[in-house]
Every structure is written in structure tokens, then in C-alpha cells.
Motif scaffolding. Structure first.
Motif, mmCIF file in Angstrom:
data_model
loop_
_atom_site.group_PDB
_atom_site.id
_atom_site.type_symbol
_atom_site.label_atom_id
_atom_site.label_comp_id
_atom_site.label_asym_id
_atom_site.label_seq_id
_atom_site.Cartn_x
_atom_site.Cartn_y
_atom_site.Cartn_z
ATOM 1 N N ILE A 1 2.178 1.665 -3.526
ATOM 2 C CA ILE A 1 1.124 2.126 -4.444
ATOM 3 C C ILE A 1 0.825 3.598 -4.201
ATOM 4 C CG2 ILE A 1 -1.287 1.832 -5.114
ATOM 5 C CD1 ILE A 1 -1.011 -1.123 -4.358
ATOM 6 N N GLN A 2 0.759 4.006 -2.926
ATOM 7 C CA GLN A 2 0.483 5.414 -2.613
ATOM 8 C C GLN A 2 1.581 6.318 -3.158
ATOM 9 O OE1 GLN A 2 -2.401 6.682 -1.091
ATOM 10 N NE2 GLN A 2 -1.466 8.528 -1.926
ATOM 11 N N PHE B 1 -4.961 0.260 -5.262
ATOM 12 C CA PHE B 1 -4.852 0.570 -3.837
ATOM 13 C C PHE B 1 -6.075 0.043 -3.090
ATOM 14 C CE2 PHE B 1 -5.391 3.090 -0.033
ATOM 15 C CZ PHE B 1 -4.098 3.250 0.458
ATOM 16 N N GLN B 2 -7.255 0.290 -3.657
ATOM 17 C CA GLN B 2 -8.487 -0.153 -2.989
ATOM 18 C C GLN B 2 -8.627 -1.672 -3.018
ATOM 19 O OE1 GLN B 2 -11.900 1.985 -4.418
ATOM 20 N NE2 GLN B 2 -11.236 3.905 -3.500
ATOM 21 N N LEU C 1 0.830 -1.208 0.000
ATOM 22 C CA LEU C 1 0.000 0.000 0.000
ATOM 23 C C LEU C 1 0.865 1.259 0.000
ATOM 24 C CD1 LEU C 1 -2.823 -1.015 2.503
ATOM 25 C CD2 LEU C 1 -3.067 -0.637 0.051
ATOM 26 N N GLN D 1 -3.629 2.664 -10.421
ATOM 27 C CA GLN D 1 -3.037 2.606 -9.081
ATOM 28 C C GLN D 1 -4.076 2.889 -7.996
ATOM 29 O OE1 GLN D 1 -0.017 1.521 -8.389
ATOM 30 N NE2 GLN D 1 0.462 1.276 -10.561
ATOM 31 N N GLN D 2 -5.021 3.804 -8.278
ATOM 32 C CA GLN D 2 -6.065 4.091 -7.292
ATOM 33 C C GLN D 2 -6.955 2.872 -7.053
ATOM 34 O OE1 GLN D 2 -7.818 7.525 -9.186
ATOM 35 N NE2 GLN D 2 -6.735 8.970 -7.865
ATOM 36 N N THR E 1 -6.055 -3.764 -3.037
ATOM 37 C CA THR E 1 -5.064 -4.230 -2.072
ATOM 38 C C THR E 1 -5.542 -4.024 -0.645
ATOM 39 O OG1 THR E 1 -3.297 -3.694 -3.649
ATOM 40 C CG2 THR E 1 -2.646 -4.017 -1.350
ATOM 41 N N ASN E 2 -6.264 -2.931 -0.419
ATOM 42 C CA ASN E 2 -6.784 -2.639 0.914
ATOM 43 C C ASN E 2 -8.110 -3.336 1.198
ATOM 44 O OD1 ASN E 2 -6.388 -1.273 3.391
ATOM 45 N ND2 ASN E 2 -7.909 0.254 2.821
#
Length: 430
Positions: A350-351, A420-421, A347, A416-417, A423-424
Motif C-alpha cells: 500500500i505504501q 493503509f490506516q 502495508l 490508499q491512505q 490495515t494498520n
């Protein structure tokens, strides 16, 4: 004449309405959420869900049948070296001893009265096993989201670049018409249009490259989601809702909890297996001899009663197995911590990519207006014969690359956004 025109107009309107649905079908669209939904229904992994549930129902049915009376049919024929007899002879009494060859057949029935809750513990463990199996399927299906996301946005980038290429082609065709007009009126050299013609031919090559790449990616996406996708399909740009929820909702975390619960149920079953068990039983038989060993004939018999079974000493086998299960639970705890650590590291990475791409987009948006002004100036100079078409194409290509970079960075940011979600574990939960 007016009546005739109205008549034909009505017919044309009717035909338009008739074929309008086919026009809509030809212009199919597809969203990322639809892809996610289809893969959870059509992928071969998803077939395991119904199989696991069916298996669980059958296993639970089998376990609950342990509460019902159990019937066993037994038969045996034996020959023994000696039989029971009196050690002394009795005067005036003849004793008919049993034969050395003996036969019997029995029907045994038993009914559990008390088993310490072992059967219910087995049922709870089976339900826990099924929950773990179903969650493992959920984890495997969730892992496919990342692959679908990358494929979908790669196709979307090709789609955006093709639209940009079409706009580039139209502008070049406009410039070509202006240059040809200048050549015709003698204000420009006959070779002035050659560079533009070559550039338009290169665009045709670019079309072919984009179309082949899109077709290949669509086939891969089709295999994943289990549906055939038309090459003319239009992919919708996903909208991402930014969330500040720091808590991960990955299905793997639920799986870890279910696995630990599964171990608890196993420990409970082992504990129940140590308790005493009481059964009622009845046995009916037919044999030679029967219960009367001095009656050397075939006869029927029966007996009934209660049977208590309690394994009071097993060399600590049960305790050792429970200790082993407790260690497995600790191992799962370490696996969960490792997963959370790796997930958080991903994360952070990715951020960092998201922050970088946001900076790139800001710079892209500053570059493009400057490039557009430079191309406008170059177009005017080309029209007036101040610069060659090659010089104009150089400026125009720089503008196209700047817009391509904007498209690329915008799609990469979206990728990537969403990544990110995913992955989270928060994608689609907003």
C-alpha cells in the motif's frame, strides 16, 4: 405601494424560513466516518453483541447456582432373589425378614463446602469465552471497513467526475455560442458547430453512465450500512491525518491475546478439577424396609454427613488435556506471527502505491496548466476560424482527461491512505 411591497416581502421571507428546513433535508450529506459508525450498529453481525452478552449472563448465572444446595428426588421399586437372614434358627424367636420386593423414595440435599475453586474457575472461563466471542464480532465488523472505503471513494470519484463534466459542458456551450455567432456573421462555416453539438450529446451519455454507476454503488453501500441512501446525497471528502505510529492496532491482535487468555483459563479449570471436593449432604427417605432391614413395614428415615471426593488417579487424562491446550496456545502464537507478517507485507504494498500516486499527482499538476494554455490558444483560433471545432475538441478533451486523471489519482491516493490506516488499525485513533 411601499406598504404593500413590505407586506409581500415579509410574507416571502416567512415562506422562505418555513420551507428552508426541507431544502436542507433535500441536500443530504454523508461522511465516511458515518458509514463506519452505521455498519457497526446496523449490520446483522452487530446483533450478535447483545446476544453474546445475554448468553454470558445466563451461563454465569447457571454456573454460580452450583454453589447453592442441590436437591434430588429419587424413587425406586425392586425385586431381589434373596434377602438378609440369620443362618441359624433361634429358639422361641420369630424373625420377620424383609420382603424380596422393596420400595423407597428419597430426597437428597447436598451443599458444596470446598471444591478447590472450580466453580470460580468455570465462571472466569465463561467470561473469557464471551470476551473472545465479542472480539470476533469486532474483527468481522472491522473487515467491512475496507469494503465500505472502496465503495465510498468510488462514489466520491463519480461525484467529482460529474462536477468536472458539468464544467466541461458549460465551456463547450460557451464555445458553441461563439461558433454560432461566427456562423451567423459569416466568419465561420455552417458545419463548424456540428462537432461541438455532437460532443455535448456525448456528455449527456456520460451523465447517464455516471448516474447509473452511482445509483448501483449507493445501493450496495446502503445494504452494508443498513440505511437507505438517497441518490442525490453529497458525499464529503474524507480528511486523512498522516500518522507515524508503526505499531499495528488491528482488532485481530487483541483477539489472539484473548484466545491465549482463554486457553490459560481452561488450563486453570482443569487444574482445579483435580483437587478434592467436600460436600455436606442429608438424605430423607420413606420406604419398605427403612434403615432397619428387619422391620418389614413402610417407615421414614434420614441420615446426614460429609462426602469427600478426590480422583487421585485418572491415567494422566487431566495432564494430557492440559498439554493439548498448551499446544493450542503455541498454534495461536504461529497464527499471530503469520497475521503480522501478511499485514506488514500488505502495508509495504500500500505504501508503494501511495508513493507512486504522489508522483502521478505531481506530474498531473504540471500537465494541467500546459493543457489549459493550449486550450485557450485553441479557443482563440476557433473563434477566428483558424482551426476547426474538431481540432478544438481534441485539445479540450485532452485537458478534460488530464483533469480526470488528477481526480482519479487524488481519490486513489485517498483510498490508499485510508486503506493503509485501516490495515494498520490506526484509522480514527488519531
Amino acid at each position: 405601494m411601499n406598504t404593500s411591497k413590505n407586506k409581500y416581502g415579509t410574507i416571502n421571507s416567512f415562506l422562505l424560513l418555513l420551507f428552508f428546513p426541507f431544502v436542507l433535508i433535500a441536500q443530504q450529506t454523508l461522511t465516511l466516518d458515518e458509514c463506519f459508525d452505521r455498519v457497526t450498529k446496523n449490520h446483522p453481525i452487530a446483533e450478535q453483541i447483545e446476544l453474546l452478552r445475554t448468553k454470558s449472563n445466563l451461563d454465569l448465572e447457571a454456573i454460580n447456582k452450583e454453589k447453592l444446595p442441590q436437591l434430588d428426588l429419587n424413587a425406586q421399586a425392586t425385586y431381589q432373589s434373596d434377602v438378609t437372614h440369620l443362618p441359624v434358627a433361634l429358639p422361641n424367636i420369630t424373625v420377620d425378614y424383609a420382603n424380596k420386593d422393596q420400595y423407597k423414595a428419597t430426597l437428597d440435599a447436598s451443599l458444596p463446602i470446598y471444591n478447590g475453586g472450580l466453580i470460580d474457575a468455570k465462571a472466569r472461563l465463561e467470561e473469557s469465552n464471551t470476551s473472545v466471542g465479542l472480539q470476533e464480532v469486532e474483527v468481522n465488523l472491522y473487515a467491512l471497513k475496507s469494503s465500505i472505503n472502496e465503495l465510498y471513494l468510488s462514489i466520491l470519484l463519480i461525484q467529482e467526475n460529474r462536477s468536472l463534466l458539468e464544467a466541461k459542458e458549460k465551456q463547450l456551450q460557451t464555445r458553441l455560442k461563439e461558433v454560432k455567432a461566427g456562423v451567423e456573421y459569416g466568419t465561420l462555416l455552417p458545419t463548424s458547430a456540428d462537432a461541438l453539438v455532437v460532443e455535448l450529446l456525448k456528455i449527456k451519455q456520460n451523465y447517464a453512465e455516471l448516474d447509473h454507476s452511482k445509483s448501483s454503488l449507493l445501493k450496495r453501500l446502503s445494504f452494508l450500512i443498513g440505511n437507505e441512501i438517497n441518490n442525490n446525497i453529497v458525499l464529503q471528502t474524507p480528511t486523512v491525518k498522516i500518522t507515524n505510529n508503526p505499531l499495528s492496532q488491528r482488532p485481530e491482535l487483541t483477539l489472539f491475546d484473548l484466545q491465549k487468555n482463554q486457553i490459560e483459563k481452561s488450563i486453570q479449570q482443569l487444574s482445579k478439577s483435580k483437587l478434592p471436593k467436600l460436600n455436606a449432604f442429608v438424605q430423607g427417605g420413606y420406604g419398605n424396609p427403612g434403615l432397619n432391614m428387619l422391620d418389614n413395614t413402610f417407615t421414614t428415615y434420614y441420615y446426614t454427613g460429609l462426602r469427600l471426593n478426590w480422583n487421585v488417579f485418572d491415567w494422566n487424562k487431566n495432564k494430557t488435556e492440559r498439554q493439548s491446550l498448551a499446544i493450542n496456545k503455541d498454534i495461536i502464537d504461529t497464527q499471530e506471527k503469520t497475521f503480522e507478517l501478511n499485514n506488514n507485507l500488505e502495508l509495504v504494498q500500500i505504501q508503494s502505491e501511495i508513493d507512486k500516486l504522489n508522483e502521478y499527482l505531481t506530474i498531473d499538476q504540471e500537465i494541467i496548466p500546459i493543457r489549459e494554455n493550449m486550450v485557450k490558444s485553441a479557443a482563440s483560433q476557433l473563434k477566428n476560424g483558424v482551426i476547426t471545432s474538431s481540432a478544438y475538441i481534441s485539445e479540450f478533451t485532452d485537458l478534460y482527461e488530464a483533469k480526470s486523471n488528477l481526480n482519479l489519482h487524488r481519490i486513489q491516493l485517498l483510498l490508499q491512505q485510508i486503506k493503509f490506516q485501516i490495515t494498520n488499525g490506526t484509522y480514527g485513533t488519531n
